[in-house]
Design an enzyme around this catalytic site. Sequence first.
Site, PDB file in Angstrom:
ATOM      1  N   MET A 100      -4.252 -39.545 -29.580  1.00 25.44           N
ATOM      2  CA  MET A 100      -3.339 -39.835 -30.682  1.00 25.44           C
ATOM      3  C   MET A 100      -1.950 -40.238 -30.183  1.00 25.44           C
ATOM      4  O   MET A 100      -1.602 -40.023 -29.031  1.00 25.44           O
ATOM      5  CB  MET A 100      -3.215 -38.609 -31.591  1.00 25.44           C
ATOM      6  CG  MET A 100      -4.496 -38.215 -32.296  1.00 25.44           C
ATOM      7  SD  MET A 100      -4.310 -36.747 -33.335  1.00 25.44           S
ATOM      8  CE  MET A 100      -3.315 -37.398 -34.689  1.00 25.44           C
ATOM      9  N   HIS A 101      -1.171 -40.804 -31.098  1.00 26.02           N
ATOM     10  CA  HIS A 101       0.291 -40.959 -30.994  1.00 26.02           C
ATOM     11  C   HIS A 101       0.778 -42.044 -30.036  1.00 26.02           C
ATOM     12  O   HIS A 101       1.967 -42.357 -30.025  1.00 26.02           O
ATOM     13  CB  HIS A 101       0.958 -39.644 -30.583  1.00 26.02           C
ATOM     14  CG  HIS A 101       0.544 -38.445 -31.353  1.00 26.02           C
ATOM     15  ND1 HIS A 101       0.622 -38.372 -32.729  1.00 26.02           N
ATOM     16  CD2 HIS A 101       0.051 -37.244 -30.948  1.00 26.02           C
ATOM     17  CE1 HIS A 101       0.200 -37.180 -33.128  1.00 26.02           C
ATOM     18  NE2 HIS A 101      -0.162 -36.483 -32.078  1.00 26.02           N
TER      19      HIS A 101
ATOM     20  N   ASP B 131      -8.733 -38.326 -31.998  1.00 26.57           N
ATOM     21  CA  ASP B 131      -9.622 -37.449 -31.219  1.00 26.57           C
ATOM     22  C   ASP B 131      -9.843 -36.092 -31.882  1.00 26.57           C
ATOM     23  O   ASP B 131     -10.969 -35.582 -31.910  1.00 26.57           O
ATOM     24  CB  ASP B 131      -9.127 -37.291 -29.780  1.00 26.57           C
ATOM     25  CG  ASP B 131      -7.678 -36.845 -29.669  1.00 26.57           C
ATOM     26  OD1 ASP B 131      -7.015 -36.567 -30.697  1.00 26.57           O
ATOM     27  OD2 ASP B 131      -7.182 -36.776 -28.519  1.00 26.57           O
TER      28      ASP B 131
END
Length: 499
Positions: free
Chosen positions: A81-82, A240
């Site tokens: 992520m991110h 995820d």
Amino acid sequence: MEYVIGIDLGTSAVKVLLVDKNGRVKGEWTEPYPLYQPRSGYSEQNPEDWIEKTIAALKNVLQTAKIDPHSVRGLSFSGQMHGLVLLNEKHEVLREAILWNDTRTTEECREIEERVGKEKLLSITQNRALEGFTLPKLLWVKKYEPHIYEQAHTFLLPKDYVRFRFTGHVAMEYSDAAGTLLLDIRNKVWSRQLCHALDIDIGLCPPLVESAAYVGTLLPEVAEQTGLPTTVKVFAGGADNACGAIGAGILSEGRTMCSIGTSGVILAYEQTGNKQFAGKVHYFNHANPNSYYIMGVTLAAGYSFEWFKRTFAPEDSFSEIVKRASESTIGANGLLFTPYLVGERTPYADANIRSSFIGIDASHTKWDFARAVIEGITFSLNESITIIKESGKQVKSVVSVGGGAKSQEWLQIQANIFDTPIEKLKNEQGPGMGAAMIAACGCGWFTSLEECASVFKQVEQIVEPREEETKLYRELFLVYRQIYSQTKEINEQLKKLRK
């Protein structure tokens, strides 16, 4: 037999799973790629490495499984992520991707809270401004690399970029978009209010799709390189943690997951986006349609165990350490450990706090310390469980995955501390299995992820809490919760002495 593929784009490697209609893994392959840390606190990757290694993993999994590639019906993605991947108007990468574990953006986080307001930010995104999120990275590039920012046409997250390169379709799905800190998670739209407050062109934000959305088929050049046919259907996928939750069957109220890797995660299913946690836990859109998940994070869960092993028991195996630790008493003969080796996230967003052993005396052995570390990790995760329970939510059972599920002794400690039955899965495959399940539903094998989970998820064992041990742990947990507040100031004073 027909197959689907789940691609999990992790931080250190990409893992590909080949799964049949019964949820059996018929092939798997992992390809590592490098992480670049040009300065302290920086963490970057070259998106081209993701493409190269994902293609290699797909090619190798087909060759080793020895199946007819035309029997593969669909594939989907899970991803870290991110991360920020900036693209120009021609959809070319403008700089290396800045990852979730990059910590350069503390100033930008404070800027977001000041310009937007903490309460307003929480009301829109349900999350605090933390260095890991995408928005602070975007502001950092704007401030320190304006020549890059001026060329930016859109941004994607890591797995969305790989999917774009495989299909030519630019989009971001909701479970990953929720981790950008730009999504209005209830209304499932990019927040014009946030973009306006921070002077960000909302046109940079890509189109949004559902996790199970069909986004196209493989481009001819990708098909040729992997050995897959161009008829393989590609579905958007999920973050995820969301895909890990799907793989563990966290798809209805009362279902919760405990994952102990380098960090530790408590993740609970949530049907609405309306609960208020004041930013104590993360609150994201689920990859399951029209639902959410709540997540608490212990930054150094498995990392604390690995540190103990490396420092005090390098010759002993994981299983031997846990076995010897279980010979100590509940509460490790009066010894407590807090797993704050690298700061903490939930419920204390504190980068400066550090670990403590409390209650040491001359009678303690190495294995008492080992038990204290295991219990301390589990106590920290229980802080997230407690927040979830205090919100009025039920925690009917906890699916345990990762390092904490590899030991019968640790499973029992989890059951006792959480005061909840613990489920151990027969074949734990992590987020890649969740991605495969999204593809299976997209291909029409199942009408819902819940139906798919009833086939794909298989429970090997249920560990029940023991009443007397749970009672003792309940008392110890009250003591554990006092340590943070009573060591915070001391750690602030010690900060200047750290290397």
